[in-house]
Design a protein around this motif. Structure first.
Motif, PDB file in Angstrom:
ATOM      1  N   ILE A 278       0.868  -1.177   0.000  1.00  0.00           N
ATOM      2  CA  ILE A 278       0.000   0.000   0.000  1.00  0.00           C
ATOM      3  C   ILE A 278       0.903   1.224   0.000  1.00  0.00           C
ATOM      4  O   ILE A 278       1.830   1.327   0.816  1.00  0.00           O
ATOM      5  N   TYR A 279       0.651   2.138  -0.919  1.00  0.00           N
ATOM      6  CA  TYR A 279       1.426   3.371  -1.020  1.00  0.00           C
ATOM      7  C   TYR A 279       0.497   4.559  -0.760  1.00  0.00           C
ATOM      8  O   TYR A 279      -0.659   4.554  -1.187  1.00  0.00           O
ATOM      9  N   PHE A 280       1.005   5.584  -0.114  1.00  0.00           N
ATOM     10  CA  PHE A 280       0.245   6.819   0.027  1.00  0.00           C
ATOM     11  C   PHE A 280       1.198   7.967   0.351  1.00  0.00           C
ATOM     12  O   PHE A 280       2.349   7.753   0.749  1.00  0.00           O
ATOM     13  N   ALA A 281       0.704   9.173   0.155  1.00  0.00           N
ATOM     14  CA  ALA A 281       1.439  10.382   0.529  1.00  0.00           C
ATOM     15  C   ALA A 281       0.814  10.967   1.782  1.00  0.00           C
ATOM     16  O   ALA A 281      -0.338  10.684   2.116  1.00  0.00           O
ATOM     17  N   PHE A 282       1.572  11.801   2.475  1.00  0.00           N
ATOM     18  CA  PHE A 282       1.015  12.566   3.589  1.00  0.00           C
ATOM     19  C   PHE A 282       1.814  13.855   3.745  1.00  0.00           C
ATOM     20  O   PHE A 282       2.865  14.037   3.117  1.00  0.00           O
ATOM     21  N   ALA A 283       1.305  14.741   4.566  1.00  0.00           N
ATOM     22  CA  ALA A 283       1.922  16.054   4.771  1.00  0.00           C
ATOM     23  C   ALA A 283       2.255  16.259   6.235  1.00  0.00           C
ATOM     24  O   ALA A 283       1.613  15.692   7.126  1.00  0.00           O
ATOM     25  N   CYS A 284       3.255  17.098   6.470  1.00  0.00           N
ATOM     26  CA  CYS A 284       3.575  17.560   7.817  1.00  0.00           C
ATOM     27  C   CYS A 284       3.264  19.053   7.919  1.00  0.00           C
ATOM     28  O   CYS A 284       3.280  19.776   6.912  1.00  0.00           O
ATOM     29  N   SER A 285       3.009  19.495   9.119  1.00  0.00           N
ATOM     30  CA  SER A 285       2.684  20.902   9.323  1.00  0.00           C
ATOM     31  C   SER A 285       3.890  21.820   9.130  1.00  0.00           C
ATOM     32  O   SER A 285       3.725  23.036   9.108  1.00  0.00           O
ATOM     33  N   ASP A 286       5.092  21.244   8.972  1.00  0.00           N
ATOM     34  CA  ASP A 286       6.271  22.051   8.642  1.00  0.00           C
ATOM     35  C   ASP A 286       6.440  22.210   7.139  1.00  0.00           C
ATOM     36  O   ASP A 286       7.485  22.666   6.674  1.00  0.00           O
ATOM     37  N   GLU A 287       5.390  21.825   6.375  1.00  0.00           N
ATOM     38  CA  GLU A 287       5.299  22.019   4.931  1.00  0.00           C
ATOM     39  C   GLU A 287       6.127  21.027   4.130  1.00  0.00           C
ATOM     40  O   GLU A 287       6.338  21.216   2.921  1.00  0.00           O
ATOM     41  N   LYS A 288       6.574  19.943   4.731  1.00  0.00           N
ATOM     42  CA  LYS A 288       7.224  18.871   3.991  1.00  0.00           C
ATOM     43  C   LYS A 288       6.224  17.755   3.716  1.00  0.00           C
ATOM     44  O   LYS A 288       5.336  17.485   4.537  1.00  0.00           O
ATOM     45  N   ASN A 289       6.386  17.103   2.574  1.00  0.00           N
ATOM     46  CA  ASN A 289       5.509  16.016   2.168  1.00  0.00           C
ATOM     47  C   ASN A 289       6.314  14.730   2.013  1.00  0.00           C
ATOM     48  O   ASN A 289       7.517  14.765   1.733  1.00  0.00           O
ATOM     49  N   TYR A 290       5.636  13.591   2.163  1.00  0.00           N
ATOM     50  CA  TYR A 290       6.323  12.306   2.209  1.00  0.00           C
ATOM     51  C   TYR A 290       5.526  11.247   1.459  1.00  0.00           C
ATOM     52  O   TYR A 290       4.316  11.393   1.240  1.00  0.00           O
ATOM     53  N   LEU A 291       6.224  10.149   1.115  1.00  0.00           N
ATOM     54  CA  LEU A 291       5.608   8.970   0.534  1.00  0.00           C
ATOM     55  C   LEU A 291       5.852   7.779   1.445  1.00  0.00           C
ATOM     56  O   LEU A 291       6.929   7.648   2.032  1.00  0.00           O
ATOM     57  N   VAL A 292       4.844   6.913   1.532  1.00  0.00           N
ATOM     58  CA  VAL A 292       4.905   5.733   2.400  1.00  0.00           C
ATOM     59  C   VAL A 292       4.680   4.485   1.561  1.00  0.00           C
ATOM     60  O   VAL A 292       3.842   4.471   0.658  1.00  0.00           O
ATOM     61  N   CYS A 293       5.440   3.425   1.882  1.00  0.00           N
ATOM     62  CA  CYS A 293       5.175   2.093   1.352  1.00  0.00           C
ATOM     63  C   CYS A 293       4.978   1.159   2.534  1.00  0.00           C
ATOM     64  O   CYS A 293       5.876   1.017   3.375  1.00  0.00           O
ATOM     65  N   TYR A 294       3.811   0.536   2.596  1.00  0.00           N
ATOM     66  CA  TYR A 294       3.509  -0.428   3.659  1.00  0.00           C
ATOM     67  C   TYR A 294       3.364  -1.798   3.033  1.00  0.00           C
ATOM     68  O   TYR A 294       2.515  -2.012   2.160  1.00  0.00           O
ATOM     69  N   ASN A 295       4.221  -2.746   3.455  1.00  0.00           N
ATOM     70  CA  ASN A 295       4.157  -4.110   2.951  1.00  0.00           C
ATOM     71  C   ASN A 295       3.216  -4.929   3.824  1.00  0.00           C
ATOM     72  O   ASN A 295       3.451  -5.077   5.031  1.00  0.00           O
ATOM     73  N   ILE A 296       2.156  -5.437   3.246  1.00  0.00           N
ATOM     74  CA  ILE A 296       1.109  -6.107   4.021  1.00  0.00           C
ATOM     75  C   ILE A 296       1.604  -7.408   4.658  1.00  0.00           C
ATOM     76  O   ILE A 296       1.394  -7.622   5.860  1.00  0.00           O
ATOM     77  N   PRO A 297       2.292  -8.314   3.921  1.00  0.00           N
ATOM     78  CA  PRO A 297       2.720  -9.576   4.558  1.00  0.00           C
ATOM     79  C   PRO A 297       3.692  -9.378   5.722  1.00  0.00           C
ATOM     80  O   PRO A 297       3.589 -10.063   6.749  1.00  0.00           O
ATOM     81  N   THR A 298       4.637  -8.449   5.578  1.00  0.00           N
ATOM     82  CA  THR A 298       5.642  -8.258   6.639  1.00  0.00           C
ATOM     83  C   THR A 298       5.237  -7.202   7.647  1.00  0.00           C
ATOM     84  O   THR A 298       5.896  -7.044   8.681  1.00  0.00           O
ATOM     85  N   GLN A 299       4.170  -6.432   7.338  1.00  0.00           N
ATOM     86  CA  GLN A 299       3.691  -5.350   8.198  1.00  0.00           C
ATOM     87  C   GLN A 299       4.803  -4.325   8.470  1.00  0.00           C
ATOM     88  O   GLN A 299       4.901  -3.763   9.562  1.00  0.00           O
ATOM     89  N   SER A 300       5.630  -4.092   7.458  1.00  0.00           N
ATOM     90  CA  SER A 300       6.732  -3.137   7.587  1.00  0.00           C
ATOM     91  C   SER A 300       6.454  -1.891   6.770  1.00  0.00           C
ATOM     92  O   SER A 300       5.775  -1.948   5.735  1.00  0.00           O
ATOM     93  N   THR A 301       6.962  -0.764   7.237  1.00  0.00           N
ATOM     94  CA  THR A 301       6.701   0.532   6.617  1.00  0.00           C
ATOM     95  C   THR A 301       8.007   1.217   6.256  1.00  0.00           C
ATOM     96  O   THR A 301       8.958   1.213   7.045  1.00  0.00           O
ATOM     97  N   THR A 302       8.047   1.818   5.076  1.00  0.00           N
ATOM     98  CA  THR A 302       9.170   2.643   4.649  1.00  0.00           C
ATOM     99  C   THR A 302       8.645   4.031   4.318  1.00  0.00           C
ATOM    100  O   THR A 302       7.594   4.163   3.675  1.00  0.00           O
ATOM    101  N   VAL A 303       9.362   5.062   4.767  1.00  0.00           N
ATOM    102  CA  VAL A 303       8.964   6.447   4.529  1.00  0.00           C
ATOM    103  C   VAL A 303      10.056   7.125   3.711  1.00  0.00           C
ATOM    104  O   VAL A 303      11.254   6.964   4.013  1.00  0.00           O
ATOM    105  N   ARG A 304       9.663   7.884   2.682  1.00  0.00           N
ATOM    106  CA  ARG A 304      10.604   8.590   1.827  1.00  0.00           C
ATOM    107  C   ARG A 304      10.162  10.036   1.623  1.00  0.00           C
ATOM    108  O   ARG A 304       8.959  10.345   1.607  1.00  0.00           O
TER     109      ARG A 304
END
Length: 357
Positions: free
Chosen positions: A284-310
């Motif tokens: 599962i991939y999605f973007a999100f925002a921080c209130s310091d005006e930076k934006n990020y991308l997330v990759c969540y692997n369902i089988p391993t339940q692990s998350t990577t943020v870029r």
């Protein structure tokens, strides 16, 4: 990324009522462990900036042959994928039969550009060069005040779903989603989420065809929902840890109040605003925002339940990502802005999905 009152009006935010109460599987997101994907500025594709080609932000886009088909608010324009050169309008807004009023959502059918016009309740079809193929009315010509369609989504072997417009409390119900059997114009309300204000996100829904459902999310609420014909149910809680918006803020019924809290001057940084959620294989991939005006991308692997943020940016942050991205094949195209020239058109930057994992 600041969420101002003007952004609310232009990006069109929608929220539904009611906080999530039941414990959910969690997608953990640690912003402080985000890795940098450094932009190679020689690979940026700048969408041509001219009087005839200007756009705002990217609402959605499709890759069709050698062209980017870019939807930006009430523009639908094409650009060369290699040079960013403006190659013309795919469609124009207006009152003629071959002109649209408002683009609800955009997709491809082969090499045909297709979108649902919210105000006309019609599906429009065009060639990439702007040739008009016609319009159809998938929901008929009249609508219930409870369930006026805003967007059109198809799940093969299941049926058609619509997201709906607000009726501003003029009817007993206002379900966020309705279900239609193929070939039928009678809506069936999908229980679970009701609309309680007239503003909405340009995104907010993804066709999860592999699992025969839609995925849904709402602005400044950290829950991902599964939408089936049986109902809307919470699927995941995105846990931003110490940066999460307080639960009582996420429960506020009106997006303007949540935005005001997110944007308030504070020494505390917040992370939220899930956007453009998509799935690919087991991720599962999605973007999100921080209130310091930076934006990020997330990759969540369902089988391993692990998350990577870029975070996608040049080392000096002169060029950095917005929250828009679109997965195409094994790549993601990310919208990038020149922070030193906000009057220019955005750029598109291609990154391998493997770099997000």
């Amino acid at each position: 990324m600041r969420l101002s009152a003007s952004l609310v009006g232009s990006a069109l935010l929608l929220a539904s009522c009611g906080p999530t109460k039941a414990p959910l599987p969690t997608i953990p997101v640690d912003v402080d462990k985000a890795g940098l994907i450094s932009i190679d500025t020689s690979r940026l594709v700048e969408l041509e900036t001219s009087d005839s080609s200007m756009i705002y932000d990217v609402s959605s886009f499709e890759l069709c042959g050698d062209r980017f088909i870019v939807h930006s608010r009430n523009y639908l324009r094409s650009f060369d994928i290699r040079t960013g050169r403006f190659t013309g309008n795919v469609a124009r807004s207006g009152k003629n039969y071959d002109e649209f009023s408002y683009i609800g959502n955009l997709w491809l059918e082969g090499d045909t550009i297709v979108f649902f016009d919210t105000n006309n309740g019609a599906i429009f079809s065009y060639a990439t060069d702007g040739t008009f193929y016609g319009r159809t009315y998938p929901f008929g010509m009249s609508f219930s005040p409870e369930e006026k369609p805003r967007q059109y989504y198809t799940i093969p072997e299941v049926g058609v779903f619509s997201t709906n417009l607000s009726n501003d409390h003029t009817a007993p119900r206002n379900p966020r989603y309705s279900f239609y059997h193929f070939g039928d114009t009678v809506p069936h309300p999908v229980d679970g989420r009701e609309i309680c204000e007239p503003t909405f996100l340009s995104d907010g829904t993804f066709e999860d065809v592999a699992n025969k459902r839609l995925l849904s999310w709402e602005p400044l609420r950290d829950t991902v929902f599964a939408v089936t014909r049986e109902g809307v149910a919470p699927l995941y809680h995105v846990d931003f840890g110490e940066l999460a918006l307080p639960a009582e803020v996420q429960a506020m019924p009106y997006s303007a109040d949540r935005i005001k809290y997110f944007n308030r001057k504070s020494t505390h940084r917040y992370a939220s605003l899930i956007r453009y959620l998509q799935t690919k294989n087991d991720n599962i991939y999605f973007a999100f925002a921080c209130s310091d005006e930076k934006n990020y991308l997330v990759c969540y692997n369902i089988p391993t339940q692990s998350t990577t943020v870029r975070h996608v940016a040049s080392p000096d942050e002169g060029f950095s990502q917005t929250t828009f991205f679109k997965i195409t094949g094994d790549s993601a195209f990310v919208e990038v802005r020149d922070r030193n020239n906000l009057l220019s058109n955005p750029y598109l930057y291609q990154i391998a999905l493997a770099d997000l994992q």
